[in-house]
Design a protein around this motif. Sequence first.
Motif, PDB file in Angstrom:
ATOM      1  N   GLY A  64       0.795  -1.223   0.000  1.00  0.00           N
ATOM      2  CA  GLY A  64       0.000   0.000   0.000  1.00  0.00           C
ATOM      3  C   GLY A  64       0.823   1.266   0.000  1.00  0.00           C
ATOM      4  N   GLY A  65       2.000   1.250   0.679  1.00  0.00           N
ATOM      5  CA  GLY A  65       2.855   2.428   0.711  1.00  0.00           C
ATOM      6  C   GLY A  65       3.312   2.849  -0.678  1.00  0.00           C
ATOM      7  N   PRO A  66       3.952   1.955  -1.428  1.00  0.00           N
ATOM      8  CA  PRO A  66       4.330   2.302  -2.799  1.00  0.00           C
ATOM      9  C   PRO A  66       3.138   2.662  -3.684  1.00  0.00           C
ATOM     10  CG  PRO A  66       5.573   0.393  -2.055  1.00  0.00           C
ATOM     11  CD  PRO A  66       4.538   0.674  -0.998  1.00  0.00           C
ATOM     12  N   ALA A  67       1.999   1.987  -3.479  1.00  0.00           N
ATOM     13  CA  ALA A  67       0.810   2.302  -4.277  1.00  0.00           C
ATOM     14  C   ALA A  67       0.341   3.726  -4.011  1.00  0.00           C
ATOM     15  CB  ALA A  67      -0.307   1.304  -3.951  1.00  0.00           C
ATOM     16  N   TRP A  68       0.386   4.126  -2.763  1.00  0.00           N
ATOM     17  CA  TRP A  68      -0.021   5.478  -2.380  1.00  0.00           C
ATOM     18  C   TRP A  68       0.949   6.506  -2.952  1.00  0.00           C
ATOM     19  CZ3 TRP A  68      -1.619   6.537   3.409  1.00  0.00           C
ATOM     20  CH2 TRP A  68      -2.346   7.716   3.479  1.00  0.00           C
ATOM     21  N   ALA A  69       2.247   6.245  -2.816  1.00  0.00           N
ATOM     22  CA  ALA A  69       3.255   7.178  -3.331  1.00  0.00           C
ATOM     23  C   ALA A  69       3.232   7.223  -4.853  1.00  0.00           C
ATOM     24  CB  ALA A  69       4.635   6.773  -2.831  1.00  0.00           C
ATOM     25  N   TYR A  70       2.858   6.139  -5.496  1.00  0.00           N
ATOM     26  CA  TYR A  70       2.776   6.106  -6.957  1.00  0.00           C
ATOM     27  C   TYR A  70       1.788   7.154  -7.454  1.00  0.00           C
ATOM     28  CZ  TYR A  70       2.779   3.992 -11.636  1.00  0.00           C
ATOM     29  OH  TYR A  70       2.917   3.768 -12.992  1.00  0.00           O
ATOM     30  N   SER A  71       0.695   7.333  -6.721  1.00  0.00           N
ATOM     31  CA  SER A  71      -0.319   8.302  -7.130  1.00  0.00           C
ATOM     32  C   SER A  71      -0.091   9.693  -6.550  1.00  0.00           C
ATOM     33  CB  SER A  71      -1.715   7.804  -6.738  1.00  0.00           C
ATOM     34  OG  SER A  71      -1.808   7.636  -5.328  1.00  0.00           O
ATOM     35  N   ASP A  72       0.338   9.780  -5.280  1.00  0.00           N
ATOM     36  CA  ASP A  72       0.447  11.067  -4.595  1.00  0.00           C
ATOM     37  C   ASP A  72       1.878  11.554  -4.413  1.00  0.00           C
ATOM     38  OD1 ASP A  72      -2.243  10.826  -4.434  1.00  0.00           O
ATOM     39  OD2 ASP A  72      -2.393  10.890  -2.256  1.00  0.00           O
ATOM     40  N   GLY A  73       2.865  10.725  -4.734  1.00  0.00           N
ATOM     41  CA  GLY A  73       4.251  11.123  -4.527  1.00  0.00           C
ATOM     42  C   GLY A  73       4.628  11.079  -3.056  1.00  0.00           C
ATOM     43  N   LEU A  74       5.747  11.694  -2.705  1.00  0.00           N
ATOM     44  CA  LEU A  74       6.226  11.666  -1.327  1.00  0.00           C
ATOM     45  C   LEU A  74       5.369  12.491  -0.382  1.00  0.00           C
ATOM     46  CD1 LEU A  74      10.145  11.803  -1.545  1.00  0.00           C
ATOM     47  CD2 LEU A  74       8.650   9.832  -1.192  1.00  0.00           C
ATOM     48  N   SER A  75       4.409  13.249  -0.915  1.00  0.00           N
ATOM     49  CA  SER A  75       3.513  13.996  -0.019  1.00  0.00           C
ATOM     50  C   SER A  75       2.742  13.048   0.883  1.00  0.00           C
ATOM     51  CB  SER A  75       2.547  14.868  -0.822  1.00  0.00           C
ATOM     52  OG  SER A  75       1.646  14.081  -1.584  1.00  0.00           O
ATOM     53  N   TYR A 283       9.286   4.050   6.612  1.00  0.00           N
ATOM     54  CA  TYR A 283       8.244   4.517   5.709  1.00  0.00           C
ATOM     55  C   TYR A 283       8.814   5.292   4.533  1.00  0.00           C
ATOM     56  CZ  TYR A 283       4.303   2.862   8.402  1.00  0.00           C
ATOM     57  OH  TYR A 283       3.383   2.054   9.003  1.00  0.00           O
ATOM     58  N   PHE A 284       9.925   5.983   4.742  1.00  0.00           N
ATOM     59  CA  PHE A 284      10.576   6.647   3.613  1.00  0.00           C
ATOM     60  C   PHE A 284      10.989   5.609   2.576  1.00  0.00           C
ATOM     61  CE2 PHE A 284      14.279   8.151   1.302  1.00  0.00           C
ATOM     62  CZ  PHE A 284      13.842   9.389   0.857  1.00  0.00           C
ATOM     63  N   LEU A 285      11.528   4.486   3.032  1.00  0.00           N
ATOM     64  CA  LEU A 285      11.927   3.411   2.118  1.00  0.00           C
ATOM     65  C   LEU A 285      10.748   2.947   1.273  1.00  0.00           C
ATOM     66  CD1 LEU A 285      13.805   1.145   1.073  1.00  0.00           C
ATOM     67  CD2 LEU A 285      13.211  -0.156   3.132  1.00  0.00           C
ATOM     68  N   PHE A 286       9.615   2.653   1.915  1.00  0.00           N
ATOM     69  CA  PHE A 286       8.458   2.147   1.179  1.00  0.00           C
ATOM     70  C   PHE A 286       7.904   3.187   0.197  1.00  0.00           C
ATOM     71  CE2 PHE A 286       7.845  -0.702   5.020  1.00  0.00           C
ATOM     72  CZ  PHE A 286       8.285  -1.833   4.365  1.00  0.00           C
ATOM     73  N   PHE A 287       7.827   4.438   0.628  1.00  0.00           N
ATOM     74  CA  PHE A 287       7.265   5.473  -0.242  1.00  0.00           C
ATOM     75  C   PHE A 287       8.243   5.861  -1.349  1.00  0.00           C
ATOM     76  CE2 PHE A 287       4.325   5.570   3.182  1.00  0.00           C
ATOM     77  CZ  PHE A 287       3.150   6.109   2.693  1.00  0.00           C
ATOM     78  N   PHE A 288       9.540   5.813  -1.058  1.00  0.00           N
ATOM     79  CA  PHE A 288      10.531   6.112  -2.092  1.00  0.00           C
ATOM     80  C   PHE A 288      10.496   5.043  -3.175  1.00  0.00           C
ATOM     81  CE2 PHE A 288      15.036   6.390  -3.621  1.00  0.00           C
ATOM     82  CZ  PHE A 288      14.937   7.670  -4.142  1.00  0.00           C
ATOM     83  N   VAL A 289      10.276   3.796  -2.785  1.00  0.00           N
ATOM     84  CA  VAL A 289      10.106   2.725  -3.763  1.00  0.00           C
ATOM     85  C   VAL A 289       8.922   3.048  -4.675  1.00  0.00           C
ATOM     86  CG1 VAL A 289       9.342   0.323  -4.015  1.00  0.00           C
ATOM     87  CG2 VAL A 289      11.220   0.873  -2.460  1.00  0.00           C
ATOM     88  N   GLY A 290       7.870   3.611  -4.111  1.00  0.00           N
ATOM     89  CA  GLY A 290       6.689   3.962  -4.898  1.00  0.00           C
ATOM     90  C   GLY A 290       6.981   5.001  -5.968  1.00  0.00           C
ATOM     91  N   VAL A 291       7.724   6.044  -5.621  1.00  0.00           N
ATOM     92  CA  VAL A 291       8.029   7.070  -6.625  1.00  0.00           C
ATOM     93  C   VAL A 291       9.036   6.556  -7.644  1.00  0.00           C
ATOM     94  CG1 VAL A 291       7.450   8.996  -5.107  1.00  0.00           C
ATOM     95  CG2 VAL A 291       9.791   8.165  -5.155  1.00  0.00           C
ATOM     96  N   LEU A 292       9.928   5.655  -7.233  1.00  0.00           N
ATOM     97  CA  LEU A 292      10.835   5.035  -8.197  1.00  0.00           C
ATOM     98  C   LEU A 292      10.056   4.176  -9.194  1.00  0.00           C
ATOM     99  CD1 LEU A 292      13.928   3.932  -6.043  1.00  0.00           C
ATOM    100  CD2 LEU A 292      13.773   5.857  -7.634  1.00  0.00           C
ATOM    101  N   CYS A 293       9.018   3.506  -8.701  1.00  0.00           N
ATOM    102  CA  CYS A 293       8.152   2.750  -9.608  1.00  0.00           C
ATOM    103  C   CYS A 293       7.460   3.671 -10.605  1.00  0.00           C
ATOM    104  CB  CYS A 293       7.104   1.969  -8.806  1.00  0.00           C
ATOM    105  SG  CYS A 293       7.723   0.482  -8.001  1.00  0.00           S
TER     106      CYS A 293
END
Length: 535
Positions: A64-75, A283-293
């Motif tokens: 869910g973390g990467p999925a969220w960051a994929y749409s909203d970014g690191l915000s 959490y930075f790790l999980f969300f950063f993975v999302g924006v990298l995706c």
Amino acid sequence: MHSFGVLNWTIVVSFLVANLALGYFLGRKVQSAKDYYLGSRETPWWAIGISVIATYVSALSFLGGPAWAYSDGLSALAIHLNYPLVIFAVITLFLPFFYNSGVASIYEYQERRFGPTSRSVMSLIFLISQALTTAAILYATAIVLQFVTGIDVVWAIIIITIIALIYTAMGGMLAVIWTDVFQAVVLFVGAMVIMFTLINNLPVPLAEALAGLKAEGKLSAVVTDPDITRPTTIWSGVIAMTLFHITVYGANQMMVQRTLGAKTIGGAKKAYLLMGFAAFPIYFLFFFVGVLCYAYYGGKPFENDNEIILSFATEASIPGLMGILTAAVLAASMSTLSSAFNSLATVSIVDFYKKFSDVPEGQGHYLKMSRWLTIFWAVVVIIPAIMYSNTEGSILEVLSKIGSFFVGAKLGMYALGFFSKHTTEKGLLVGVAVGFVMVWYVASYTDIAWPWYCAIGGGTNILVSIIASLIWTGRQKDWSPYSVVGQRQKFAASGEAIAQDGWYRLPGMVDRVSWLLLLFFAASIAVLLLLEAIV
């Protein structure tokens, strides 16, 4: 998924067998209901701390973390910036009340402070909200099994429930904690492998990818927009979600229960401090993975965003990578499920069965009933888990939205218990009811973002409870001994030591190391601002 292969299956099966074996070995030490709830009270603080982290950081965060960051970014990370503030409040206020009392259910505090009805209300809120949360975790894990094997998600939910149920019924809290330690290592190794594999497979160099992400606003973690209809701003993260997470870590049986098994109050506090310092980088790790995706896929839409990481692991075609990822998510999630089943059974026994049944007391009987209730709750959570299967957005965001309906009541009840002199049970229950109505109205008829529901519900609860108490029962002459002021008076009158081994036992006293949490919080924001500035 026919290409999963022998190597990946070997990794997954080996991890599952290792977890079950560890649960069985440690479960042999469970001789009573108290052992089942709290363990042996000999568990080191660092193991409890890792268990706290692993329980909350599960498949919901991994998927869910990467999925969220994929749409909203690191915000989206703003929602999780507040953990240092949260842990500061929890170990200063909540833990001393619970640990000093020696309770198995933290909701016993409500009965001592207000009365038996408030305890039952709080326990019922926990059972409902935790069942829904557990169902979301179960669904997130079922996604992995469905993606890997092609099995229908409903059958995947049922299979995972059965496996987690066997594991939980064997182990008790002691096994839960130690398997969490093992599973946390697996989970974070898997996350690091995914991140470095992503970096190596980006279509452009990392610096160029980050520049592109910045241009699209994906690296803007600190959003100062005061719009309360936007969920991922620094204000919702620091103000609204701090209140939300205080109830998650301070007024949640599943999280607090394992710390009550620490050797000393210092051990319980250090276990939570580990989460306070570790949450941001995790959490930075999980969300950063999302924006990298997002950079890897060029922002293309997915039918289900929760499958982004699984899709990448498949496309990377690295031998064993899919097996490591699958094992990590399955193991961590089943650990979270086992913790949830254990705490649901504990509250059911301690707060309801013992209080309202006429069965003669006996640890053997209560241990047997605890295991039967573990089975009951495992069956119950299957229903909402299947309902989640229609969700296409981030399951982590969905879970947070659901939780926001309940945490306002918890926040208000504990805040009033700690700091209010005149609030009584009758007024408190009126406030809880009005608070729920207010949250329902805000969610149904306004555009206010869900992170603010806790503050709105809790604020309404507090205000109405105080007014209703004054009208109904009048001003109280003395402070309750279970308020912060009452505890100070109690310790002063008895001459009891306010500290043990350098750690405060008295609620409201700030331990020296806790001040570092505030510095760490400021440093976290500075790091995020610096990241965007230097790219």
